[in-house]
Design a protein around this motif. Structure first.
Motif, mmCIF file in Angstrom:
data_model
loop_
_atom_site.group_PDB
_atom_site.id
_atom_site.type_symbol
_atom_site.label_atom_id
_atom_site.label_comp_id
_atom_site.label_asym_id
_atom_site.label_seq_id
_atom_site.Cartn_x
_atom_site.Cartn_y
_atom_site.Cartn_z
ATOM 1 N N ASP A 7 0.853 -1.193 0.000
ATOM 2 C CA ASP A 7 0.000 0.000 0.000
ATOM 3 C C ASP A 7 0.892 1.247 0.000
ATOM 4 O O ASP A 7 1.237 1.775 1.050
ATOM 5 N N PRO A 8 1.282 1.720 -1.192
ATOM 6 C CA PRO A 8 2.189 2.877 -1.283
ATOM 7 C C PRO A 8 1.620 4.151 -0.659
ATOM 8 O O PRO A 8 2.382 5.079 -0.379
ATOM 9 N N GLU A 9 0.325 4.227 -0.448
ATOM 10 C CA GLU A 9 -0.293 5.417 0.134
ATOM 11 C C GLU A 9 -0.497 5.303 1.643
ATOM 12 O O GLU A 9 -1.123 6.169 2.240
ATOM 13 N N LEU A 10 0.029 4.264 2.240
ATOM 14 C CA LEU A 10 -0.086 4.086 3.681
ATOM 15 C C LEU A 10 1.024 4.893 4.363
ATOM 16 O O LEU A 10 2.178 4.473 4.428
ATOM 17 N N GLY A 11 0.651 6.057 4.859
ATOM 18 C CA GLY A 11 1.641 6.982 5.397
ATOM 19 C C GLY A 11 2.413 6.428 6.577
ATOM 20 O O GLY A 11 3.625 6.661 6.708
ATOM 21 N N GLU A 12 1.750 5.677 7.455
ATOM 22 C CA GLU A 12 2.432 5.125 8.632
ATOM 23 C C GLU A 12 3.527 4.143 8.221
ATOM 24 O O GLU A 12 4.565 4.049 8.893
ATOM 25 N N ALA A 13 3.305 3.412 7.120
ATOM 26 C CA ALA A 13 4.334 2.478 6.655
ATOM 27 C C ALA A 13 5.579 3.235 6.215
ATOM 28 O O ALA A 13 6.715 2.838 6.525
ATOM 29 N N ALA A 14 5.375 4.341 5.485
ATOM 30 C CA ALA A 14 6.517 5.159 5.075
ATOM 31 C C ALA A 14 7.229 5.734 6.296
ATOM 32 O O ALA A 14 8.467 5.752 6.366
ATOM 33 N N LEU A 15 6.447 6.219 7.279
ATOM 34 C CA LEU A 15 7.030 6.816 8.476
ATOM 35 C C LEU A 15 7.889 5.818 9.239
ATOM 36 O O LEU A 15 9.057 6.085 9.542
ATOM 37 N N TYR A 16 7.318 4.642 9.561
ATOM 38 C CA TYR A 16 8.053 3.700 10.404
ATOM 39 C C TYR A 16 9.197 3.030 9.656
ATOM 40 O O TYR A 16 10.206 2.654 10.274
ATOM 41 N N LEU A 17 9.077 2.900 8.338
ATOM 42 C CA LEU A 17 10.225 2.424 7.581
ATOM 43 C C LEU A 17 11.365 3.438 7.680
ATOM 44 O O LEU A 17 12.526 3.068 7.863
ATOM 45 N N GLY A 18 11.022 4.728 7.561
ATOM 46 C CA GLY A 18 12.044 5.755 7.703
ATOM 47 C C GLY A 18 12.674 5.748 9.077
ATOM 48 O O GLY A 18 13.900 5.898 9.215
ATOM 49 N N VAL A 19 11.857 5.578 10.129
ATOM 50 C CA VAL A 19 12.378 5.541 11.501
ATOM 51 C C VAL A 19 13.321 4.360 11.681
ATOM 52 O O VAL A 19 14.426 4.495 12.225
ATOM 53 N N ALA A 20 12.877 3.169 11.249
ATOM 54 C CA ALA A 20 13.702 1.970 11.409
ATOM 55 C C ALA A 20 15.010 2.093 10.633
ATOM 56 O O ALA A 20 16.092 1.779 11.158
ATOM 57 N N ALA A 21 14.925 2.571 9.393
ATOM 58 C CA ALA A 21 16.128 2.691 8.575
ATOM 59 C C ALA A 21 17.078 3.744 9.146
ATOM 60 O O ALA A 21 18.309 3.577 9.111
ATOM 61 N N PHE A 22 16.525 4.848 9.682
ATOM 62 C CA PHE A 22 17.379 5.885 10.281
ATOM 63 C C PHE A 22 18.168 5.310 11.441
ATOM 64 O O PHE A 22 19.387 5.503 11.551
ATOM 65 N N HIS A 23 17.498 4.597 12.350
ATOM 66 C CA HIS A 23 18.192 4.035 13.509
ATOM 67 C C HIS A 23 19.131 2.901 13.121
ATOM 68 O O HIS A 23 20.094 2.624 13.840
ATOM 69 N N ALA A 24 18.862 2.255 11.999
ATOM 70 C CA ALA A 24 19.753 1.197 11.522
ATOM 71 C C ALA A 24 20.933 1.767 10.747
ATOM 72 O O ALA A 24 21.825 1.018 10.331
ATOM 73 N N GLY A 25 20.939 3.073 10.522
ATOM 74 C CA GLY A 25 22.028 3.717 9.798
ATOM 75 C C GLY A 25 21.898 3.636 8.295
ATOM 76 O O GLY A 25 22.857 3.938 7.575
ATOM 77 N N ASP A 26 20.735 3.261 7.787
ATOM 78 C CA ASP A 26 20.513 3.135 6.353
ATOM 79 C C ASP A 26 19.795 4.390 5.853
ATOM 80 O O ASP A 26 18.580 4.403 5.640
ATOM 81 N N LEU A 27 20.553 5.463 5.646
ATOM 82 C CA LEU A 27 19.940 6.725 5.243
ATOM 83 C C LEU A 27 19.428 6.689 3.812
ATOM 84 O O LEU A 27 18.516 7.452 3.465
#
Length: 524
Positions: free
Chosen positions: A81-101
């Motif tokens: 679901d590309p329009e699911l905003g929470e998925a984009a948000l939490y993917l960004g959060v997880a990737a940021f903390h994992a160091g995957d900018l």
């Protein structure tokens, strides 16, 4: 029957998946993510198209701190679901903390687009931009997070302040960092904000200030009450053009030491009283030694050279040792001791001055001498927009008969930020100077030499109204009043100075120029 079963099986599996997801949602809401995760995996197995089950699995993994593992289900959720905003948000959060900018950046851009009023999306998007050195964009996103949800402070405001510093937007940086200090006192965030305010931009902070303007001075020559002006001067008031330069840089810094250098220049040019035009270049060096998280020692050495009316007037040299300390709730203070030597460059031979008392030589009026000065200054932030400051000091000037004295001073000041990018700053001070001898100048009324030791009571007030035209360009109107209520008539005077100035500034903190005034005994 076989055909019916083939049609019904996917629907039944989807129903089972939804039931399992609902159960997992309840477990997660109760803070039981460790129990929710196996249920979510069964739900996703039953219905691989359920984006929300993949989203919840990623959220639970983030709560457990397993950011790398969270990237997989959250990536699935975005694909489903590309329009699911929470998925984009939490993917960004997880990737940021994992160091995957590289993964976090695009995901958070989508999160901001899909969830424009989500403070967390703006916070993490700003952090990624800051890491990529896109300072201005980062600061704007972090400020947006703070505005949308104050609960994200002090984190959002702290990083916004650092981003504005990186962008060399000094005034905005100060506002954000001062907000952290005012709203989160006693926290590590407030301590870090204080250090950021002190350290400025970059590893080696630098500043530049250029000021110019016009001012009207009612007593250019500091003429005493009832004293006839000397040298044919018919008027003691005049307009002047004034200008100033102040620039400096930190030269080195490590964990324990820091040091730098600065130069300044002040000049004035009067319309009629050109004999009192001033030029005064000066320079100073400083060396800091850290004493802990909240204290440091500073040693400065300074010198300059003054001309008055294009004639050599004064060579001052000095050094100051000061202890600076910052507290969690009570503001910051400075205890200091200063020694300075004044070497006046004009001759004292008595030929151009009134006669001295019998038995006294003209050299009694030589102003050369040494200043010894100690005191304490303090600054306290009442709120993000209001600051109070004040200080006390005692000084002794060791000179010849006319000028040897001991002086005591107390002063207070305040600064208030105002709407429309304006600010008001004011101060008031009182100084008591007790001289060791009577003056060698006759009373202009009686014609007799004073029979009592000279005593001065000096009152000063000043006010400044500023308007920031841009972050670096400041328009200001300033007023200063000095009244010396001396028991020796030739030194009894008052003076009003009012002016308008335009200042251009570059650097992490506001550069201190000749126009930015706190009273000091040595100014007298």
């Amino acid at each position: 029957m076989l055909a019916l079963l083939l049609v019904a099986s996917p629907a039944l599996a989807a129903d089972e998946g939804r039931v399992l997801r609902l159960r997992a949602e309840q477990l997660a809401a109760d803070g039981r993510c460790e129990e929710a995760l196996p249920v979510l995996r069964r739900a996703r197995s039953a219905d691989p198209t359920d984006a929300r089950a993949a989203l919840l699995e990623g959220e639970c993994l983030i709560r457990q701190g397993d950011y790398v593992a969270a990237i997989v289900p959250l990536t699935d959720a975005r694909r489903l679901d590309p329009e699911l905003g929470e998925a984009a948000l939490y993917l960004g959060v997880a990737a940021f903390h994992a160091g995957d900018l590289d993964t976090a950046g695009p995901a958070l851009e989508d999160a901001v687009r899909l969830l424009p009023n989500n403070a967390q999306a703006h916070l993490y998007h700003g952090l990624v931009l800051l890491d990529r050195a896109q300072a201005t964009e980062a600061a704007a996103s972090l400020e947006r997070a703070s505005t949308l949800d104050p609960s994200f402070d002090p984190v959002a405001s702290y990083f916004a302040g650092r981003a504005w510093q990186a962008a060399r937007e000094r005034r905005r940086a100060e506002k954000s960092l001062k907000r952290v200090v005012a709203e989160a006192p006693g926290t590590s965030w407030a301590d870090e904000a204080e250090r950021a305010l002190e350290s400025g931009v970059g590893d080696r902070p630098s500043w530049l200030s250029l000021s110019g303007g016009f001012e009207y001075n009612t007593n250019v020559v500091l003429q005493g009450t009832g004293v006839v002006p000397a040298g044919g001067i018919s008027n003691t008031s005049d307009w002047a053009g004034v200008w100033a330069l102040d620039t400096g840089t930190e030269l080195f810094r490590n964990d324990d030491w820091a040091g730098g250098a600065a130069i300044s220049y002040f000049a004035s040019a009067y319309g009629e009283l050109s004999a009192f035009d001033v030029q005064f270049p000066s320079a100073y060096l400083w060396l800091d030694r850290a004493l802990g998280e909240s204290s440091f020692l500073r040693l400065t050495a300074d010198s300059g050279y003054a001309w008055v009316g294009y004639d050599p007037y004064l060579l001052p040299i000095g050094t100051t040792l000061s202890l600076h300390h910052r507290t969690e709730k009570a503001g910051s203070g400075r205890a200091y001791f200063r020694w300075a030597r004044n070497d006046y460059k004009f001759a004292i031979d008595g030929t151009d001055l009134p006669p001295v008392p019998p038995g006294v030589t003209a050299s009694a009026r030589d102003q050369d001498g040494n200043w010894y000065l100690g005191g304490y200054d303090h600054r306290f932030s009442v709120s993000n927009d209001t600051a109070l400051r004040g200080g006390v000091s005692i000084g002794h000037y060791d000179s010849n008969l006319e000028y040897t004295n001991t002086a005591y001073q107390a002063w207070i000041g305040a600064r208030q930020e105002l709407p429309c990018e304006m600010a008001f700053d004011g101060f008031a001070s009182y100084t008591r100077a007790s001289y060791a001898n009577p003056s060698t100048f006759r009373d202009p009324n009686t014609g007799f030499f004073p029979g009592q030791d000279r005593r001065d009571n000096i009152y000063q007030v000043g006010a400044t109204l500023e308007r920031y035209l841009t972050d670096r360009l400041v328009l200001s109107a300033r007023y200063r009043y000095v009244n010396d209520d001396s028991n020796t008539r030739v030194y009894r005077y008052d003076q009003h100075v009012v002016g308008g100035y335009l200042t251009f500034e570059l650097g992490p903190t506001r550069a201190r120029t000749r126009f930015d005034y706190n009273p000091s005994i040595t100014d007298l």
